[in-house]
Design an enzyme around this catalytic site. Sequence first.
Site, PDB file in Angstrom:
ATOM      1  N   SER A 105       0.718  -1.119   0.086  1.00 46.30           N
ATOM      2  CA  SER A 105      -0.019  -0.034   0.031  1.00 46.30           C
ATOM      3  C   SER A 105       1.029   1.248   0.129  1.00 46.30           C
ATOM      4  CB  SER A 105      -0.798   0.003   1.242  1.00 46.30           C
ATOM      5  OG  SER A 105      -1.961   1.073   1.143  1.00 46.30           O
ATOM      6  N   ASP A 155     -10.467  -3.904  -5.035  1.00 43.81           N
ATOM      7  CA  ASP A 155      -9.821  -2.981  -4.018  1.00 43.81           C
ATOM      8  C   ASP A 155     -10.495  -1.727  -4.248  1.00 43.81           C
ATOM      9  OD1 ASP A 155      -7.969  -1.064  -2.612  1.00 43.81           O
ATOM     10  OD2 ASP A 155      -6.167  -2.170  -3.369  1.00 43.81           O
ATOM     11  N   HIS A 186      -8.129  -4.792  -0.633  1.00 47.64           N
ATOM     12  CA  HIS A 186      -7.018  -4.193  -0.388  1.00 47.64           C
ATOM     13  C   HIS A 186      -5.901  -5.374   0.433  1.00 47.64           C
ATOM     14  CE1 HIS A 186      -4.323  -0.549  -0.826  1.00 47.64           C
ATOM     15  NE2 HIS A 186      -4.332  -0.300   0.443  1.00 47.64           N
TER      16      HIS A 186
END
Length: 205
Positions: A105, A155, A186
């Site tokens: 991320s 996501d 995610h």
Amino acid sequence: MTELSFLHRYEPATDQGLPPLLLLHGTGGNENDLINLGRKVSPGSALLSPRGKILENGMPRFFRRLAEGVFDEEDVRFRANELADFVAEAREAYGLEAPIGLGFSNGANIAAAMLMLRPEALAGAALLRAMVPLSDAPKTDLTGKRVLMVSGQMDPIIPMENSARLAAVLVSSGADVQHETLPTGHGLSQTDLQLLLKWFAESGK
């Protein structure tokens, strides 16, 4: 722990033949977050894991954002260079080759920015749930660098078009990109781990 420009955790290699890993956590993580993942995907590699210096509502990150999915690109540039300088310091302090970045991320996004701005800092990168960090990235030569990107089809944070665009930018810079899209969100899944294990096994050769 050696005093360097980032608070970090370091684990020396037990297998000198393997590339070191630079572990880059997601928002709200810290230098301990990805240690177990690093040990799993490349057992024996040296692990270098810094903590992001930006705080967003008390949660560490590697650069500022203006909103979800909207980055402060001036800060992205500053922080990517700052992190690349830390990698250079750590390589000297610990006697390391250029590491492979393993980021999730926010950590994957700063690794992508480093590839674009300071390609010498990383030997390659595994980018989990990454998106385009810079809208006007300079053209860099990433020839010979292997990059694994793993995106989630569902996501809620990263549109598929965005991750595809990042993969295209890296390919156009000469990187050897493997971009996998999983039927997930995610968060990381077992399939992410399997892909990482396979990719790192090939990287160590």
